[in-house]
Write a protein that holds these residues in place. Sequence first.
Motif, PDB file in Angstrom:
ATOM      1  N   TRP A 174       0.843  -1.151  -0.184  1.00 27.01           N
ATOM      2  CA  TRP A 174       0.112   0.035  -0.184  1.00 27.01           C
ATOM      3  C   TRP A 174       0.759   1.426  -0.085  1.00 27.01           C
ATOM      4  CZ3 TRP A 174      -0.716   3.617   3.833  1.00 27.01           C
ATOM      5  CH2 TRP A 174      -1.862   4.713   3.731  1.00 27.01           C
ATOM      6  N   GLY A 175       1.831   1.348   0.846  1.00 27.13           N
ATOM      7  CA  GLY A 175       2.810   2.369   0.862  1.00 27.13           C
ATOM      8  C   GLY A 175       3.347   2.641  -0.626  1.00 27.13           C
ATOM      9  N   LEU A 176       3.913   1.453  -1.091  1.00 28.10           N
ATOM     10  CA  LEU A 176       4.623   1.586  -2.571  1.00 28.10           C
ATOM     11  C   LEU A 176       3.564   2.136  -3.398  1.00 28.10           C
ATOM     12  CD1 LEU A 176       6.783  -1.527  -2.542  1.00 28.10           C
ATOM     13  CD2 LEU A 176       7.690   0.780  -2.393  1.00 28.10           C
ATOM     14  N   TRP A 177       2.354   1.638  -3.266  1.00 29.52           N
ATOM     15  CA  TRP A 177       1.341   2.163  -4.601  1.00 29.52           C
ATOM     16  C   TRP A 177       0.968   3.705  -4.281  1.00 29.52           C
ATOM     17  CZ3 TRP A 177      -3.702   4.038  -3.187  1.00 29.52           C
ATOM     18  CH2 TRP A 177      -4.365   4.182  -4.543  1.00 29.52           C
ATOM     19  N   MET A 178       1.069   4.198  -2.839  1.00 27.89           N
ATOM     20  CA  MET A 178       0.799   5.470  -2.538  1.00 27.89           C
ATOM     21  C   MET A 178       1.983   6.599  -2.831  1.00 27.89           C
ATOM     22  SD  MET A 178      -2.150   5.976  -1.265  1.00 27.89           S
ATOM     23  CE  MET A 178      -2.155   7.574  -0.435  1.00 27.89           C
ATOM     24  N   ALA A 202       3.277  10.279  -9.587  1.00 27.51           N
ATOM     25  CA  ALA A 202       2.555  10.232 -10.831  1.00 27.51           C
ATOM     26  C   ALA A 202       1.722  11.878 -10.887  1.00 27.51           C
ATOM     27  CB  ALA A 202       1.314   9.378 -11.305  1.00 27.51           C
ATOM     28  N   SER A 203       1.292  12.206  -9.705  1.00 28.84           N
ATOM     29  CA  SER A 203       0.707  13.401  -9.611  1.00 28.84           C
ATOM     30  C   SER A 203       1.559  14.449  -9.718  1.00 28.84           C
ATOM     31  CB  SER A 203      -0.038  13.395  -8.252  1.00 28.84           C
ATOM     32  OG  SER A 203      -0.533  14.809  -7.876  1.00 28.84           O
ATOM     33  N   ARG A 204       2.793  14.169  -9.063  1.00 31.99           N
ATOM     34  CA  ARG A 204       3.886  15.391  -9.018  1.00 31.99           C
ATOM     35  C   ARG A 204       4.407  15.655 -10.508  1.00 31.99           C
ATOM     36  NH1 ARG A 204       6.073  14.017  -4.459  1.00 31.99           N
ATOM     37  NH2 ARG A 204       7.268  12.484  -5.349  1.00 31.99           N
ATOM     38  N   ASP A 205       4.523  14.402 -11.076  1.00 31.97           N
ATOM     39  CA  ASP A 205       4.974  14.545 -12.697  1.00 31.97           C
ATOM     40  C   ASP A 205       4.089  15.180 -13.541  1.00 31.97           C
ATOM     41  OD1 ASP A 205       7.225  12.979 -12.025  1.00 31.97           O
ATOM     42  OD2 ASP A 205       6.381  10.992 -12.812  1.00 31.97           O
ATOM     43  N   ALA A 206       2.496  15.122 -13.152  1.00 34.87           N
ATOM     44  CA  ALA A 206       1.657  15.751 -13.953  1.00 34.87           C
ATOM     45  C   ALA A 206       2.004  17.301 -13.581  1.00 34.87           C
ATOM     46  CB  ALA A 206       0.482  15.427 -13.527  1.00 34.87           C
ATOM     47  N   GLN A 207       1.970  17.738 -12.510  1.00 31.26           N
ATOM     48  CA  GLN A 207       2.128  18.864 -11.907  1.00 31.26           C
ATOM     49  C   GLN A 207       3.396  19.717 -12.609  1.00 31.26           C
ATOM     50  OE1 GLN A 207       2.077  18.925  -7.477  1.00 31.26           O
ATOM     51  NE2 GLN A 207       0.038  19.067  -7.428  1.00 31.26           N
TER      52      GLN A 207
END
Length: 108
Positions: free
Chosen positions: A44-48, A54-59
């Motif tokens: 779960w930690g790795l998934w988070m 991915a969110s940071r890459d988009a930003q």
Amino acid sequence: MDEHYLDLTQRAVAALETMADPGMSAGDWVALGVGLSQCLLIAWGLWMMNKSNASRDAQNALQQQRHEETMAAQQQRHEESMAAQQQRHEETILALKELIRRTAGKDP
């Protein structure tokens, strides 16, 4: 009872006991549960972390795009400003030439 039958009976009972108790005590089950829970938490930690990356890459991509747009707009404003300044300079030079021509005395 014959010794051979007694030995065979003891082996059969031992085999049945092994089948009935596969070798895991209550503590073993608890340890397995704790180990599986830890594996799930790590997954779960790795998934988070992956989701956050991915969110940071988009930003970052959006910020990079905005930066490039801003730089292009600044470059355009700079070029327009330089063209206007060049035009004013040329007009000033023409005005000075005209002023010099009008105020120049006639040579004898």
